[in-house]
Design a protein around this motif. Structure first.
Motif, PDB file in Angstrom:
ATOM      1  N   ALA A  51      15.551 -31.575   0.800  1.00 37.91           N
ATOM      2  CA  ALA A  51      14.973 -30.231   0.926  1.00 37.91           C
ATOM      3  C   ALA A  51      15.078 -29.740   2.370  1.00 37.91           C
ATOM      4  O   ALA A  51      15.379 -28.567   2.621  1.00 37.91           O
ATOM      5  CB  ALA A  51      13.514 -30.243   0.475  1.00 37.91           C
ATOM      6  N   LEU A  61      17.587 -22.040  -2.222  1.00 38.19           N
ATOM      7  CA  LEU A  61      16.917 -23.075  -3.005  1.00 38.19           C
ATOM      8  C   LEU A  61      16.958 -22.805  -4.495  1.00 38.19           C
ATOM      9  O   LEU A  61      16.807 -23.721  -5.303  1.00 38.19           O
ATOM     10  CB  LEU A  61      15.466 -23.224  -2.537  1.00 38.19           C
ATOM     11  N   ALA A 103       9.301 -26.391  -0.373  1.00 39.05           N
ATOM     12  CA  ALA A 103      10.657 -26.389  -0.941  1.00 39.05           C
ATOM     13  C   ALA A 103      10.940 -27.588  -1.831  1.00 39.05           C
ATOM     14  O   ALA A 103      11.756 -27.508  -2.753  1.00 39.05           O
ATOM     15  CB  ALA A 103      11.683 -26.344   0.193  1.00 39.05           C
ATOM     16  N   VAL A 104      10.259 -28.702  -1.581  1.00 42.11           N
ATOM     17  CA  VAL A 104      10.689 -29.953  -2.188  1.00 42.11           C
ATOM     18  C   VAL A 104      10.507 -30.013  -3.697  1.00 42.11           C
ATOM     19  O   VAL A 104      11.338 -30.600  -4.407  1.00 42.11           O
ATOM     20  CB  VAL A 104       9.994 -31.163  -1.505  1.00 42.11           C
ATOM     21  N   VAL A 107      13.524 -28.291  -5.306  1.00 43.88           N
ATOM     22  CA  VAL A 107      14.708 -29.127  -5.101  1.00 43.88           C
ATOM     23  C   VAL A 107      14.669 -30.337  -6.036  1.00 43.88           C
ATOM     24  O   VAL A 107      15.666 -30.697  -6.672  1.00 43.88           O
ATOM     25  CB  VAL A 107      14.789 -29.576  -3.625  1.00 43.88           C
TER      26      VAL A 107
END
Length: 229
Positions: A51, A61, A103-104, A107
């Protein structure tokens, strides 16, 4: 589950520790591995590293194909002395920022990303005895693990722990921001199509709301060493 820690398919000992964000699983897993003298793999750091690279390189993303391709083009490895590395860069601290935390989950929700990183995780588990933590270790990555733990805690406790972790590492974030991020992370993790967050049927559910790190570690070590009944 039999008493104590059973051996995996290849004769190696495997401990799977799952749980939501802020449950303390990474800290606990690392200490358990140290006490048992076996390898620790932080799978969450692998997804965070990817990420981080996507954010750093301004990869959209929401573009699943691009992000999934990135997983096959990224070199992620761990150094016991020097932390987490991504493509030759020490990202140990950089992957813990609120931006990466936001973000992770997206992702990690992509099947192509999970397929690649799970391949790497399973390859490590075939080589040696291991403690691995994440969100789908007991259900998907190491379903044959001899000991499976699912850590949980009340949401407000988990949020405060994560906030204090950020503060101690010099990251600026309000408690309210951390609460919002954690709630969104929980929602995404539990509802994703690929390997959603859930406890394995044979996992031991361990609520850490009123346990500190050492108490949690002690309970897991007791199970691993034969104290599970």
């Amino acid at each position: 589950m039999a008493n104590g820690l059973e051996e995996g398919k290849e004769g190696s000992r495997q401990i799977a520790i799952d749980g939501p964000a802020g449950s303390g699983k990474s800290t606990v897993a690392k200490k358990v591995a140290e006490r048992l003298g076996i390898f620790y793999l932080d799978t969450g750091a692998m997804y965070r590293a990817l990420a981080y690279k996507a954010v750093k390189n301004k990869v959209p993303l929401t573009d699943e194909e691009l992000v999934s391709r990135l997983a096959y083009e990224t070199d992620i490895y761990f150094s016991k002395e020097r932390g987490v590395w991504c493509d030759g860069e020490d990202v140990t601290q950089a992957i813990r920022t609120p931006e990466v935390s936001r973000a992770v989950s997206l992702v990690a929700s992509y099947p192509g990303v999970r397929k690649r990183l799970v391949e790497l995780q399973q390859a490590e588990a075939e080589r040696r005895s291991i403690v691995m933590d994440g969100r789908d270790i007991g259900t998907h990555v190491l379903p044959q693990a001899g000991l499976k733990i699912f850590l949980t805690a009340e949401p407000e406790v988990r949020a405060r722990r994560r906030w204090q972790e950020l503060k101690s590492s010099g990251k600026e974030a309000s408690l309210a921001e951390v609460v919002r991020d954690l709630e969104e992370r929980d929602r995404q993790d539990r509802n994703r199509v690929a390997s959603p967050l859930r406890a394995a049927p044979d996992a031991v559910i361990l609520d850490t709301t009123r346990l500190d790190i050492e108490e949690t570690v002690a309970r897991i070590l007791d199970m691993a060493r034969g104290g599970l009944r």
